[in-house]
Design an enzyme around this catalytic site. Structure first.
Site, PDB file in Angstrom:
ATOM      1  N   PHE A 184      17.137 -29.467  12.446  1.00 42.47           N
ATOM      2  CA  PHE A 184      16.968 -28.755  11.042  1.00 42.47           C
ATOM      3  C   PHE A 184      15.376 -28.901  10.614  1.00 42.47           C
ATOM      4  CE2 PHE A 184      17.459 -33.190  10.504  1.00 42.47           C
ATOM      5  CZ  PHE A 184      16.484 -33.737   9.515  1.00 42.47           C
ATOM      6  N   CYS A 185      15.007 -28.002   9.704  1.00 44.66           N
ATOM      7  CA  CYS A 185      13.705 -28.056   9.165  1.00 44.66           C
ATOM      8  C   CYS A 185      13.867 -27.645   7.654  1.00 44.66           C
ATOM      9  CB  CYS A 185      12.825 -27.301  10.063  1.00 44.66           C
ATOM     10  SG  CYS A 185      13.412 -25.318  10.093  1.00 44.66           S
ATOM     11  N   THR A 186      12.780 -27.182   7.152  1.00 44.54           N
ATOM     12  CA  THR A 186      12.545 -27.030   5.596  1.00 44.54           C
ATOM     13  C   THR A 186      13.282 -25.651   5.378  1.00 44.54           C
ATOM     14  OG1 THR A 186      10.145 -27.730   5.487  1.00 44.54           O
ATOM     15  CG2 THR A 186      11.013 -26.765   3.795  1.00 44.54           C
ATOM     16  N   ILE A 213      16.668 -27.122   4.980  1.00 41.37           N
ATOM     17  CA  ILE A 213      17.050 -28.185   3.992  1.00 41.37           C
ATOM     18  C   ILE A 213      17.197 -27.446   2.682  1.00 41.37           C
ATOM     19  CG2 ILE A 213      16.245 -30.138   2.890  1.00 41.37           C
ATOM     20  CD1 ILE A 213      14.705 -30.631   5.561  1.00 41.37           C
TER      21      ILE A 213
END
EC number: 1.14.-.-
Length: 310
Positions: A184-186, A213
């Site tokens: 995952f990332c932003t 996120i």
């Protein structure tokens, strides 16, 4: 401008983007900016588009409709948020080799990437004992918030991620062929490119959080939320809380690290000059320069406040 409700849109798309079309879109966006209150950052490359923009809703709609004509109205990943204030000073458009820099030109997410997992199914995946969870963001982003039990590669930038994979990933896997790898990332762009890297290296069960996120926090109620802390963002807000409102962090303008309210109470902290992260990084000449810059910023704030009162 004060009191307006600004729409903030983060977007990206991996698609073949020709040089002449890149320049054409850049010029059209500059025309829109000249006539409207549009700010943000776009990065264009032959692999696609990456950006975050801030404007009133009607201007955002114009920009999105324009971009869709270049992506053939498909594969434009969008996250929406709102703010009472502008979160960028102006519009910047950069043309680079990659829209998110990994440093490996042959990695092409538009041809091969991992499996999207939407917010509703993410909790189930990361709770699975046969799943490892990797945060593909930079160490300073991870430091203020991340998912429970996720692995922090402790990278300074995304281009360090491939080396971390080569040096460390297999040590976290019981079985390369059967262990689920969830990343995952932003907003989704870095973890999508990371899945392409892993697929190219032969990893099979590779997943990434669709929309990142930001989408997860928008979709999942707080009582079911497995994200802990705040989410770092690359604009004036610095971080967003669980309700996607401006969080409690500020930026140290000397080193760029996020600092909490508690950090600002430490004896090492001097606004605009230093924090406990960078107290040993700069010379006295640097600090004098930072101090003068902060004085100029404070003077401008006072002058702007007087203008608004008048």
């Amino acid at each position: 401008m004060k009191g307006k409700n600004y729409k903030i849109v983060s977007l990206y798309s991996f698609f073949p983007f020709q040089e002449n079309l890149i320049l054409d879109l850049k010029n059209k966006l500059i025309e829109i900016e000249n006539e409207n209150d549009l700010s943000g950052l776009f990065i264009f490359a032959n692999e696609g588009i990456n950006g975050t923009i801030c404007a009133e809703k009607n201007v955002i709609d114009i920009v999105i409709n324009l971009i869709n004509t270049y992506t053939d109205n498909k594969n434009l990943n969008i996250k929406v948020n709102f703010s009472k204030n502008k979160v960028f000073k102006k519009l910047k458009i950069k043309i680079k080799k990659e829209i998110v820099t990994m440093g490996i030109p042959e990695i092409n997410p538009s041809e091969n990437n991992g499996t999207y997992i939407d917010s509703a199914d993410w909790n189930k995946l990361i709770k699975n004992k046969n799943t490892i969870v990797i945060d593909t963001r930079n160490h300073y982003e991870v430091s203020i918030g991340t998912f429970q039990n996720s692995i922090n590669p402790n990278t300074k930038n995304f281009s360090e991620f491939p080396k971390w994979v080569d040096d460390h990933l297999d040590t976290h896997l019981e079985n390369k062929d059967s262990t689920n790898i969830a990343m995952f990332c932003t907003g989704g762009i870095r973890c999508e490119k990371a899945t392409t890297l892993l697929k190219k290296k032969g990893y099979k069960n590779v997943y990434h959080l669709q929309g990142g996120i930001l989408q997860y926090l928008d979709d999942i109620p707080k009582e079911k939320n497995l994200f802990e802390g705040e989410c770092y963002v690359f604009d004036k807000r610095v971080a967003l809380d669980q309700e996607l409102e401006k969080g409690s962090y500020s930026i140290c303008h000397a080193c760029g690290m996020p600092v909490s309210i508690q950090d600002q109470e430490r004896k090492e902290y001097r606004k605009g000059i230093q924090c406990h992260f960078c107290i040993d990084q700069f010379s006295e000449d640097d600090r004098k320069r930072f101090e003068e810059r902060q004085k100029q910023i404070d003077r401008l704030k006072v002058e702007n406040h007087k203008i608004h009162k008048e």
